[in-house]
Design a protein around this motif. Structure first.
Motif, PDB file in Angstrom:
ATOM      1  N   PRO A  72       0.781  -1.234   0.000  1.00 39.33           N
ATOM      2  CA  PRO A  72       0.000   0.000   0.000  1.00 39.33           C
ATOM      3  C   PRO A  72       0.814   1.285   0.000  1.00 39.33           C
ATOM      4  O   PRO A  72       0.414   2.266  -0.636  1.00 39.33           O
ATOM      5  CB  PRO A  72      -0.856  -0.130   1.265  1.00 39.33           C
ATOM      6  N   THR A  73       1.945   1.329   0.699  1.00 45.70           N
ATOM      7  CA  THR A  73       2.691   2.584   0.780  1.00 45.70           C
ATOM      8  C   THR A  73       3.355   2.972  -0.534  1.00 45.70           C
ATOM      9  O   THR A  73       3.852   4.094  -0.659  1.00 45.70           O
ATOM     10  CB  THR A  73       3.750   2.515   1.892  1.00 45.70           C
ATOM     11  N   ARG A  74       3.381   2.075  -1.527  1.00 45.07           N
ATOM     12  CA  ARG A  74       3.897   2.436  -2.857  1.00 45.07           C
ATOM     13  C   ARG A  74       2.781   2.652  -3.874  1.00 45.07           C
ATOM     14  O   ARG A  74       3.061   2.965  -5.033  1.00 45.07           O
ATOM     15  CB  ARG A  74       4.856   1.359  -3.381  1.00 45.07           C
ATOM     16  N   HIS A  75       1.542   2.489  -3.472  1.00 47.30           N
ATOM     17  CA  HIS A  75       0.435   2.653  -4.408  1.00 47.30           C
ATOM     18  C   HIS A  75       0.476   4.005  -5.108  1.00 47.30           C
ATOM     19  O   HIS A  75       0.340   4.101  -6.332  1.00 47.30           O
ATOM     20  CB  HIS A  75      -0.909   2.507  -3.682  1.00 47.30           C
ATOM     21  N   VAL A  76       0.629   5.067  -4.332  1.00 47.44           N
ATOM     22  CA  VAL A  76       0.547   6.413  -4.896  1.00 47.44           C
ATOM     23  C   VAL A  76       1.683   6.674  -5.877  1.00 47.44           C
ATOM     24  O   VAL A  76       1.462   7.166  -6.994  1.00 47.44           O
ATOM     25  CB  VAL A  76       0.530   7.470  -3.771  1.00 47.44           C
ATOM     26  N   ASP A  77       2.920   6.366  -5.489  1.00 47.43           N
ATOM     27  CA  ASP A  77       4.062   6.622  -6.378  1.00 47.43           C
ATOM     28  C   ASP A  77       3.893   5.918  -7.717  1.00 47.43           C
ATOM     29  O   ASP A  77       4.129   6.509  -8.782  1.00 47.43           O
ATOM     30  CB  ASP A  77       5.362   6.160  -5.717  1.00 47.43           C
ATOM     31  N   LEU A  78       3.482   4.644  -7.678  1.00 50.71           N
ATOM     32  CA  LEU A  78       3.343   3.886  -8.912  1.00 50.71           C
ATOM     33  C   LEU A  78       2.156   4.375  -9.736  1.00 50.71           C
ATOM     34  O   LEU A  78       2.233   4.452 -10.972  1.00 50.71           O
ATOM     35  CB  LEU A  78       3.200   2.399  -8.594  1.00 50.71           C
ATOM     36  N   ALA A  79       1.054   4.695  -9.071  1.00 46.68           N
ATOM     37  CA  ALA A  79      -0.123   5.181  -9.795  1.00 46.68           C
ATOM     38  C   ALA A  79       0.151   6.532 -10.444  1.00 46.68           C
ATOM     39  O   ALA A  79      -0.261   6.772 -11.593  1.00 46.68           O
ATOM     40  CB  ALA A  79      -1.315   5.273  -8.853  1.00 46.68           C
ATOM     41  N   VAL A  80       0.828   7.425  -9.724  1.00 45.76           N
ATOM     42  CA  VAL A  80       1.162   8.728 -10.295  1.00 45.76           C
ATOM     43  C   VAL A  80       2.068   8.561 -11.508  1.00 45.76           C
ATOM     44  O   VAL A  80       1.903   9.225 -12.535  1.00 45.76           O
ATOM     45  CB  VAL A  80       1.817   9.634  -9.231  1.00 45.76           C
ATOM     46  N   THR A  99      -4.053  11.353   3.349  1.00 45.38           N
ATOM     47  CA  THR A  99      -4.658  12.327   2.441  1.00 45.38           C
ATOM     48  C   THR A  99      -3.619  13.045   1.597  1.00 45.38           C
ATOM     49  O   THR A  99      -3.936  13.530   0.499  1.00 45.38           O
ATOM     50  CB  THR A  99      -5.495  13.356   3.210  1.00 45.38           C
ATOM     51  N   ARG A 100      -2.391  13.122   2.073  1.00 46.20           N
ATOM     52  CA  ARG A 100      -1.355  13.715   1.236  1.00 46.20           C
ATOM     53  C   ARG A 100      -1.192  12.889  -0.046  1.00 46.20           C
ATOM     54  O   ARG A 100      -1.104  13.432  -1.148  1.00 46.20           O
ATOM     55  CB  ARG A 100      -0.037  13.787   2.004  1.00 46.20           C
ATOM     56  N   GLY A 101      -1.149  11.569   0.112  1.00 48.41           N
ATOM     57  CA  GLY A 101      -1.056  10.699  -1.056  1.00 48.41           C
ATOM     58  C   GLY A 101      -2.302  10.756  -1.910  1.00 48.41           C
ATOM     59  O   GLY A 101      -2.232  10.757  -3.151  1.00 48.41           O
ATOM     60  N   ALA A 102      -3.477  10.793  -1.265  1.00 46.54           N
ATOM     61  CA  ALA A 102      -4.730  10.859  -2.016  1.00 46.54           C
ATOM     62  C   ALA A 102      -4.801  12.139  -2.844  1.00 46.54           C
ATOM     63  O   ALA A 102      -5.304  12.138  -3.969  1.00 46.54           O
ATOM     64  CB  ALA A 102      -5.917  10.779  -1.060  1.00 46.54           C
ATOM     65  N   GLU A 107      -4.443  15.180  -8.026  1.00 48.60           N
ATOM     66  CA  GLU A 107      -3.775  16.169  -8.866  1.00 48.60           C
ATOM     67  C   GLU A 107      -3.206  15.515 -10.125  1.00 48.60           C
ATOM     68  O   GLU A 107      -3.292  16.086 -11.226  1.00 48.60           O
ATOM     69  CB  GLU A 107      -2.666  16.857  -8.065  1.00 48.60           C
ATOM     70  N   ALA A 108      -2.619  14.330  -9.989  1.00 43.20           N
ATOM     71  CA  ALA A 108      -2.081  13.623 -11.152  1.00 43.20           C
ATOM     72  C   ALA A 108      -3.198  13.246 -12.119  1.00 43.20           C
ATOM     73  O   ALA A 108      -3.037  13.329 -13.341  1.00 43.20           O
ATOM     74  CB  ALA A 108      -1.310  12.384 -10.711  1.00 43.20           C
ATOM     75  N   ALA A 109      -4.351  12.821 -11.565  1.00 45.53           N
ATOM     76  CA  ALA A 109      -5.491  12.472 -12.416  1.00 45.53           C
ATOM     77  C   ALA A 109      -6.019  13.693 -13.153  1.00 45.53           C
ATOM     78  O   ALA A 109      -6.427  13.604 -14.323  1.00 45.53           O
ATOM     79  CB  ALA A 109      -6.588  11.837 -11.576  1.00 45.53           C
ATOM     80  N   ASP A 110      -6.020  14.846 -12.483  1.00 39.68           N
ATOM     81  CA  ASP A 110      -6.474  16.077 -13.136  1.00 39.68           C
ATOM     82  C   ASP A 110      -5.582  16.437 -14.321  1.00 39.68           C
ATOM     83  O   ASP A 110      -6.052  16.984 -15.327  1.00 39.68           O
ATOM     84  CB  ASP A 110      -6.470  17.238 -12.134  1.00 39.68           C
ATOM     85  N   ARG A 111      -4.296  16.147 -14.215  1.00 34.91           N
ATOM     86  CA  ARG A 111      -3.348  16.496 -15.285  1.00 34.91           C
ATOM     87  C   ARG A 111      -3.292  15.455 -16.393  1.00 34.91           C
ATOM     88  O   ARG A 111      -2.843  15.742 -17.503  1.00 34.91           O
ATOM     89  CB  ARG A 111      -1.936  16.668 -14.711  1.00 34.91           C
ATOM     90  N   ALA A 324     -11.939  11.295  -0.208  1.00 35.48           N
ATOM     91  CA  ALA A 324     -12.906  11.344   0.895  1.00 35.48           C
ATOM     92  C   ALA A 324     -12.799  10.117   1.784  1.00 35.48           C
ATOM     93  O   ALA A 324     -12.836  10.223   3.024  1.00 35.48           O
ATOM     94  CB  ALA A 324     -14.319  11.471   0.337  1.00 35.48           C
ATOM     95  N   ALA A 325     -12.658   8.923   1.185  1.00 31.57           N
ATOM     96  CA  ALA A 325     -12.558   7.696   1.980  1.00 31.57           C
ATOM     97  C   ALA A 325     -11.264   7.665   2.773  1.00 31.57           C
ATOM     98  O   ALA A 325     -11.249   7.296   3.961  1.00 31.57           O
ATOM     99  CB  ALA A 325     -12.651   6.475   1.065  1.00 31.57           C
ATOM    100  N   VAL A 326     -10.161   8.055   2.141  1.00 31.68           N
ATOM    101  CA  VAL A 326      -8.869   8.080   2.842  1.00 31.68           C
ATOM    102  C   VAL A 326      -8.905   9.098   3.976  1.00 31.68           C
ATOM    103  O   VAL A 326      -8.349   8.861   5.059  1.00 31.68           O
ATOM    104  CB  VAL A 326      -7.733   8.383   1.849  1.00 31.68           C
ATOM    105  N   ALA A 327      -9.581  10.229   3.767  1.00 35.14           N
ATOM    106  CA  ALA A 327      -9.677  11.251   4.812  1.00 35.14           C
ATOM    107  C   ALA A 327     -10.430  10.730   6.031  1.00 35.14           C
ATOM    108  O   ALA A 327     -10.078  11.054   7.177  1.00 35.14           O
ATOM    109  CB  ALA A 327     -10.360  12.499   4.258  1.00 35.14           C
ATOM    110  N   VAL A 328     -11.474   9.923   5.822  1.00 32.64           N
ATOM    111  CA  VAL A 328     -12.210   9.342   6.950  1.00 32.64           C
ATOM    112  C   VAL A 328     -11.319   8.390   7.738  1.00 32.64           C
ATOM    113  O   VAL A 328     -11.285   8.419   8.977  1.00 32.64           O
ATOM    114  CB  VAL A 328     -13.481   8.617   6.453  1.00 32.64           C
TER     115      VAL A 328
END
Length: 355
Positions: A72-80, A99-102, A107-111, A324-328
């Motif tokens: 899980p801790t590499r999900h964001v880096d690889l997805a971005v 939430t920092r990763g979320a 932001e990456a999805a927006d771009r 939103a889910a990660v923030a909860v």
């Protein structure tokens, strides 16, 4: 639709045969980064499934969809990285551990020209039927939700490939709240359409002892937690997540969701599997629906994501839903560390990557 498995660490062994059974989908290979702490897992997945083991850049150049299945801790880096390569991306759960990763994902999805979504259970027949009943007004206005998610079997090799992928915060981001809290947080949002305004949580994490012992105690993370949520419009919700030696139902994971409305309630039981509706006038309807919820939900997830790409529509779980889910979950972790102090989930901040 050509799918690349990006890091075959978790759940990919289940996903590959399922993907191969779906029409119009080709799994083109498995790839990982050179510095991956679990490179041997990706190599083993490729060997056992007959997939090519690819360089990550080579794989991203050749695929339509990147399915990120790392720790899980590499999900964001690889997805971005995949989004920046212009690929559509599905991220295994939890999509991010904070939430920092979320926000980085959002932001990456927006771009990116690619779509972003994450693995979820909202396509299970039971949750899907419950959502239709809520939308139809059959139970009136939703006023309260109760969700339960309990895994059985401890952390032996038949349930989790490596216990540390759930228990070691350096790899998992936390304990069962991070691992499973994702599911009820998404389901409550899906069934009510409301934002969570405040979270109160209690857990079995240090300094409290885990309820069932084992690796959770070794790493100081919770094996059980209870959340109370205040949503907009005065709606309330509770969620229980746990990993226990024995489950409460026949499946490896027992899950149920009850929505209490102003004129009745609906219970979605993924174990039975069934949906039950009770009306204020005493009427009751219970119907067996679907087969194994997890398999059915995944089949629909993969096929619906393909349709999202083809039709250019927003996935059922978007970057906003992920955040939103990660923030909860993040707020629940913070509340539990403060012995149940109320915590407001973090909102998305201004995009700092745009000049």
């Amino acid at each position: 639709m050509r799918i690349l498995i990006v890091s075959g660490v978790r759940h990919a062994r289940d996903y590959v045969p399922l993907l191969r059974s779906l029409p119009g989908i080709e799994v083109i290979g498995c790839a990982d980064t050179a510095d991956s702490p679990f490179a041997e897992d990706s190599a083993d997945l490729a060997s056992t499934t007959g997939l090519p083991l690819l360089d990550l850049d080579q794989g991203l150049d050749s695929c339509d969809v990147a399915l990120v299945c790392s720790e899980p801790t590499r999900h964001v880096d690889l997805a971005v990285r995949a989004l920046e390569a212009g690929r559509h991306v599905l991220v295994d759960k939890p999509a991010a551990t904070d939430t920092r990763g979320a926000q980085r994902l959002w932001e990456a999805a927006d771009r990116s020209r690619g779509l972003l979504s994450a693995v979820h259970r909202l396509h299970s027949p039971q949750i899907a039927r419950a959502r239709r009943l809520v939308d139809s007004g059959a139970i009136g206005l939703p006023l309260a939700v109760d969700a339960e998610w309990i895994a059985a079997g401890g952390l032996d090799g038949t349930t989790v490939e490596r216990p540390e992928l759930v228990c070691d915060p350096a790899l998992s981001g936390g304990g069962e709240l991070v691992n499973f809290g994702w599911y009820p947080a998404l389901a409550i949002r899906h069934l009510t359409g409301l934002e969570v305004e405040e979270v109160v949580a209690f857990s079995s994490a240090a300094p409290h002892a885990p309820l069932f012992g084992g690796p959770h105690g070794t790493y100081g993370v919770e094996d059980a937690a209870v959340l109370s949520l205040r949503l907009r419009n005065g709606v309330v919700a509770t969620a229980t997540v746990a990993r226990a030696p024995a489950g409460v139902g026949p499946a490896p994971v027992s899950s149920s969701l009850r929505v209490l409305g102003s004129h009745g309630h609906v219970l979605a039981d993924e174990d039975a599997p069934s949906v039950t509706v009770r009306a204020a006038d005493g009427g009751r309807l219970s119907r067996r629906i679907g087969g194994p919820a997890g398999v059915t939900a995944l089949r629909r997830l993969f096929t619906e994501f393909g349709d999202d790409i083809r039709l250019g529509r927003t996935p059922l779980v978007s970057a906003a839903d992920i955040h939103a889910a990660v923030a909860v979950v993040e707020a629940a972790l913070s509340s539990a560390r403060q012995d149940g102090a109320p915590v407001v989930p973090a909102a998305r901040t201004a995009d700092t990557t745009v000049a």
